[in-house]
Scaffold this active site. Structure first.
Site, PDB file in Angstrom:
ATOM      1  NE  ARG A  54     -32.695 -16.672 -29.810  1.00  0.00           N
ATOM      2  CZ  ARG A  54     -32.276 -17.769 -29.137  1.00  0.00           C
ATOM      3  NH1 ARG A  54     -32.514 -19.097 -29.928  1.00  0.00           N
ATOM      4  NH2 ARG A  54     -31.478 -17.769 -28.382  1.00  0.00           N
ATOM      5  CB  THR A  55     -30.006 -10.332 -31.525  1.00  0.00           C
ATOM      6  OG1 THR A  55     -30.880 -10.444 -30.485  1.00  0.00           O
ATOM      7  CG2 THR A  55     -30.195  -8.691 -31.694  1.00  0.00           C
ATOM      8  CE  LYS A  83      -5.978  -4.563 -22.503  1.00  0.00           C
ATOM      9  NZ  LYS A  83      -5.460  -3.851 -23.669  1.00  0.00           N
ATOM     10  NE  ARG A 104     -28.709  -8.765 -26.518  1.00  0.00           N
ATOM     11  CZ  ARG A 104     -29.407  -9.958 -27.084  1.00  0.00           C
ATOM     12  NH1 ARG A 104     -29.095 -10.903 -26.498  1.00  0.00           N
ATOM     13  NH2 ARG A 104     -30.360  -9.765 -27.873  1.00  0.00           N
ATOM     14  CG  HIS A 141     -34.463  -6.919 -28.073  1.00  0.00           C
ATOM     15  ND1 HIS A 141     -33.734  -6.759 -29.472  1.00  0.00           N
ATOM     16  CD2 HIS A 141     -33.987  -8.271 -27.912  1.00  0.00           C
ATOM     17  CE1 HIS A 141     -33.099  -7.898 -29.560  1.00  0.00           C
ATOM     18  NE2 HIS A 141     -33.184  -8.522 -29.050  1.00  0.00           N
TER      19      HIS A 141
HETATM   20  N1   CP Z   1     -34.474 -12.758 -29.046  1.00  0.00           N
HETATM   21  C1   CP Z   1     -33.304 -12.498 -28.627  1.00  0.00           C
HETATM   22  O1   CP Z   1     -32.620 -11.500 -28.278  1.00  0.00           O
HETATM   23  O2   CP Z   1     -32.405 -13.681 -28.598  1.00  0.00           O
HETATM   24  P1   CP Z   1     -30.768 -13.611 -28.307  1.00  0.00           P
HETATM   25  O3   CP Z   1     -30.486 -13.283 -26.809  1.00  0.00           O
HETATM   26  O4   CP Z   1     -30.499 -15.005 -28.337  1.00  0.00           O
HETATM   27  O5   CP Z   1     -29.963 -12.661 -29.183  1.00  0.00           O
END
Ligand code: CP
Length: 315
Positions: A54-55, A83, A104, A141
């Site tokens: 999603r993100t 590496k 992320r 998040h």
């Molecule tokens: N909600 C969320 O962070 O989903 P993903 O891990 O799929 O990005």
């Protein structure tokens, strides 16, 4: 505070007026449609060191919907991280190619470090490349919280004074950390439902107490479901447990199904940042209160609003 070139590392870096501005902008975008000219000529880098559906995909969709190009990696396989390249060196490099970085990473604090790296570039006379935290370890998040607030507002028509039950892995679940901080700005009452070993961390309850926010801790979902305006389920984060035996003690502990939903208000909405494992039964998906897939869809207007504000094309 201006949004231009602003890093999005923690939800605590945003005031209530800031969050309201993002929600208002997302609502306008959602109603008026996506303007392809907004980010024409801009490029967004999506650096995903951890899995995401999603993100990453909603940022990609949002950026392209308002005219930006995107470049990305999804998983470090195939990158020079294999590496031994450090996070600093990857950020220093990719900052040459893009106008904003969405990242992320498995380590808590990695987004803050990346933002410091791009700030140092400014001191060297180079342009600022804002860092957007798409999830750093078990820490935060923040953009998930922005779309969660948007979803709560869309379904409850207000954010102030709601009863919100946060259920599941409150220790390792970064989405509930950011969301708890944010809801404290709206005077919500929080019900933390988790086994003792996965309860909400002390630094968060301490923050809530300083703000005078009312919260209670529970081990059973039945203790919160009737009062809740929102039930926010989370997955037990298996990958973050240092010992799999500990995970086995708590896996499958909570499950919302059609039968349990009968105890909830008709206006309650069931949310989940997703992915789910088994904490929401598939038989709940067609209940009017199930909102998690629409919630995931709300990531696109919210992230488009954020990108437009940060990249200076939305005032
Ligand atoms: N909600 C969320 O962070 O989903 P993903 O891990 O799929 O990005």
């Amino acid at each position: 505070m201006s949004f231009l070139n602003r890093d999005v590392v923690s939800i605590r870096d945003f005031s209530r007026p800031d969050l309201d501005k993002i929600l208002d902008t997302a609502t306008k975008i959602s109603k008026s449609g996506y303007d392809k000219g907004l980010l024409k000529g801009k490029r967004v880098g999506l650096l995903f060191y951890e899995p995401s559906t999603r993100t990453r995909m909603s940022f990609d969709t949002a950026a392209q919907a308002i005219g930006a190009d995107t470049i990305w990696f999804a998983g470090v396989e195939g990158t020079s991280v294999m590496k031994g390249e450090t996070l600093k060196d990857t950020i220093e490099t990719v900052a040459n190619y893009v106008d904003t970085i969405v990242m992320r990473h498995p380590y808590d604090g990695s987004a803050r470090w990346a933002a410091e790296v791009t700030s140092r570039r400014v001191q060297r006379g180079e342009k600022k490349v804002p860092i957007i935290n798409g999830g750093d370890g078990k820490n935060e998040h923040p953009t998930q919280t922005m779309l969660d607030l948007y979803s709560i507002l869309a379904t409850q028509k207000r954010l102030d004074g709601l009863n919100i039950a946060l259920v599941g892995d409150l220790k390792y679940g970064r989405t509930v950390h950011s969301l708890s901080y944010a809801l404290s700005m709206y005077g919500c009452r929080l019900f933390f439902v988790a086994p003792e070993m996965l309860q909400i961390p002390h630094h968060i309850t301490s923050f809530l107490e300083k703000r005078g926010i009312s919260y209670t801790k529970h081990t059973k979902i039945e203790e919160a479901i009737e009062a809740a305006d929102i039930v926010y389920m989370t997955r037990i984060q298996k990958e973050r447990f240092p010992d799999e035996n500990e995970y086995n003690k708590v896996k499958g502990l909570y499950k919302v199904d059609r039968s349990l939903l009968k105890r909830a208000k008709h206006t309650m909405r069931l949310m989940h940042p997703l992915p789910r494992v088994d904490e929401i039964s598939v038989d709940a998906d067609d209940d009017v209160r199930a909102y998690y897939f629409q919630q995931a869809g709300n990531g696109v207007p919210v992230r488009a609003a954020l990108l437009g504000l940060i990249m200076g094309t939305i005032a």
